[in-house]
Design a protein around this motif. Structure first.
Motif, short mmCIF file in Angstrom:
data_model
loop_
_atom_site.label_atom_id
_atom_site.label_comp_id
_atom_site.label_asym_id
_atom_site.label_seq_id
_atom_site.Cartn_x
_atom_site.Cartn_y
_atom_site.Cartn_z
N GLY A 145 30.78 33.98 41.70
CA GLY A 145 32.09 33.34 41.47
C GLY A 145 31.94 31.84 41.45
O GLY A 145 30.94 31.33 40.95
N GLY A 146 32.92 31.15 42.01
CA GLY A 146 32.87 29.68 42.06
C GLY A 146 33.07 29.04 40.70
O GLY A 146 32.33 28.14 40.32
N GLY A 147 34.03 29.54 39.94
CA GLY A 147 34.34 28.94 38.64
C GLY A 147 33.47 29.43 37.51
O GLY A 147 33.51 28.89 36.41
N LEU A 148 32.66 30.46 37.78
CA LEU A 148 31.79 31.03 36.74
C LEU A 148 32.65 31.84 35.75
O LEU A 148 33.50 32.62 36.17
N PRO A 149 32.45 31.66 34.42
CA PRO A 149 33.22 32.48 33.48
C PRO A 149 32.99 33.97 33.74
O PRO A 149 31.86 34.38 34.08
N LEU A 150 34.03 34.76 33.58
CA LEU A 150 33.98 36.17 33.94
C LEU A 150 32.88 36.94 33.20
O LEU A 150 32.19 37.77 33.77
N GLU A 151 32.70 36.60 31.90
CA GLU A 151 31.69 37.33 31.11
C GLU A 151 30.30 37.05 31.65
O GLU A 151 29.44 37.94 31.71
N VAL A 152 30.06 35.79 32.06
CA VAL A 152 28.74 35.42 32.61
C VAL A 152 28.52 36.14 33.94
O VAL A 152 27.44 36.66 34.21
N ALA A 153 29.58 36.19 34.74
CA ALA A 153 29.48 36.85 36.05
C ALA A 153 29.16 38.33 35.86
O ALA A 153 28.30 38.89 36.56
#
Lengths: 143, 214
Positions: free
Chosen positions: A107-115
């Motif tokens: 998490g921490g502002g990571l785009p959902l697709e990347v996560a």
């Protein structure tokens, strides 16, 4: 690789993995998490491999959390040794994981697709079945 | 916003026997509060499963137990560790004339420019805020806009939050709610990867005993 800095006893018995993981079964730090669906021993090597897969996918964006720690030593006797003469040597360290345990969070502002991609790649590193889960609800009084 | 109404019935079955209720598609719950005796209730699991996950911990619901209406907050939701299905719910009855102290969840909206421009990491340090107000004034959630966080090190504090009138925050105004931190540097990343596996130190007599075996 992860392992304890100090231990009370050098070797341990195998123990049982009955029941479910009633604690640590919800995503609390990040946006997505990797949940164990089976009981098993997750080795420090597997955790490290999953960590590398996540770090590479995230490419210095966002943040991740490892929610398990390999604090159980596993011993093995050398090949072609007769039985007896004491317990074998510590070969590697494992985390005892019960069904429901959140093993990793991102998490921490990571785009959902990347996560999602980071956790998908991490899933291949484990010997147990896992699933990607999100936060259940923003807050329902839990925790 | 209109209140959510949940239909419930009294329940006599307690303990492990409630498993039978779950098999019948019912959700065991309990309702308690300052002025009432605790009542064991059952809800329709399907209906509750649709409504309850969308409720925040500070959203009032009306629980209708055999025709008797109670204003309540969802105090705790117990879930199955693997399937995440609801297995039990606690409702806390509130008096509409008494002030309440409630944890209200914070919702982060928008994208911080610092993330876009400098690869900053959004680190929330608070997920909930404790507030005091009358039940009618309870906000469902506190919305925090990340759009103001333009640079690394920028933070939003409790004092920056705008709340509806008649709502008091019970937390320290200087406490940080969310901060933008710098991304991990290459050197830090390398250092984390090259941690050598060192033999753990054995405390107490574990080692001595082992030597005795030899």
């Amino acid at each position: 690789m992860l392992m304890p800095k100090r231990v009370k006893w050098r070797k341990q018995m195998r123990g049982r993995m009955k029941g479910l993981s009633y604690r640590g079964s919800e995503v609390i730090f990040g946006d997505l998490g990797l949940k164990a669906l089976e009981p098993g021993w997750v080795t420090a090597r597997q955790i490290e491999a999953a960590r590398r897969a996540i770090v590479r996918t995230m490419r210095r964006r966002g943040k991740f959390w490892i929610r398990i720690f390999p604090d159980k030593p596993v011993t093995r006797k050398p090949a072609e040794t007769r039985m007896g003469k004491g317990k074998g040597n510590v070969e590697y360290w494992v985390a005892v994981v019960r069904p429901g345990r959140i093993m990793f969070e991102v998490g921490g502002g990571l785009p959902l697709e990347v996560a999602q991609e980071a956790l998908r790649l991490a899933q291949y590193k484990f010997s147990i079945k896992t699933k990607i889960v999100g936060r259940l609800d923003q807050s329902g009084g839990e925790g | 916003m209109e209140k959510v109404v949940l239909q419930a019935n009294r329940r006599e079955v307690v303990g492990k026997q409630v498993r039978a209720l779950r098999r019948q598609g019912l959700l065991p719950a309990v309702i308690y509060g300052h002025h009432i005796q605790p009542i064991n209730i059952v809800l329709d699991a399907h209906e509750a499963g649709l409504v309850l996950p969308r409720l925040s911990s500070s959203q009032l619901v009306v629980v209708e137990v055999n025709g008797e209406r109670h204003n309540a907050l969802v105090r705790e939701k117990q879930r199955h560790p693997v399937t995440d299905a609801l297995i039990h719910v606690d409702f806390h009855v509130v008096s509409m004339t008494e002030k309440l102290r409630v944890m209200v969840s914070i919702e982060f909206v928008g994208e911080a420019p610092a993330v876009k421009n400098f690869n900053g990491i959004v680190v929330p340090s608070k997920e909930e805020l404790e507030i005091e107000c009358l039940p009618d004034d309870l906000p469902n959630r506190i919305v925090v806009d990340l759009g103001e966080l333009a640079e690394i090190g920028d933070a939003i504090h409790v004092r920056d939050i705008s709340l509806p009138p008649r709502v008091t925050v019970l937390e320290d105004p200087d406490e940080v709610i969310v901060v933008i931190t710098a991304p991990i540097t290459e050197a830090e990343l390398e250092a984390a990867e090259t941690v050598a596996g060192v033999e753990p130190e054995v405390i107490e007599k574990g080692k001595k005993e082992e030597e005795d075996f030899d």
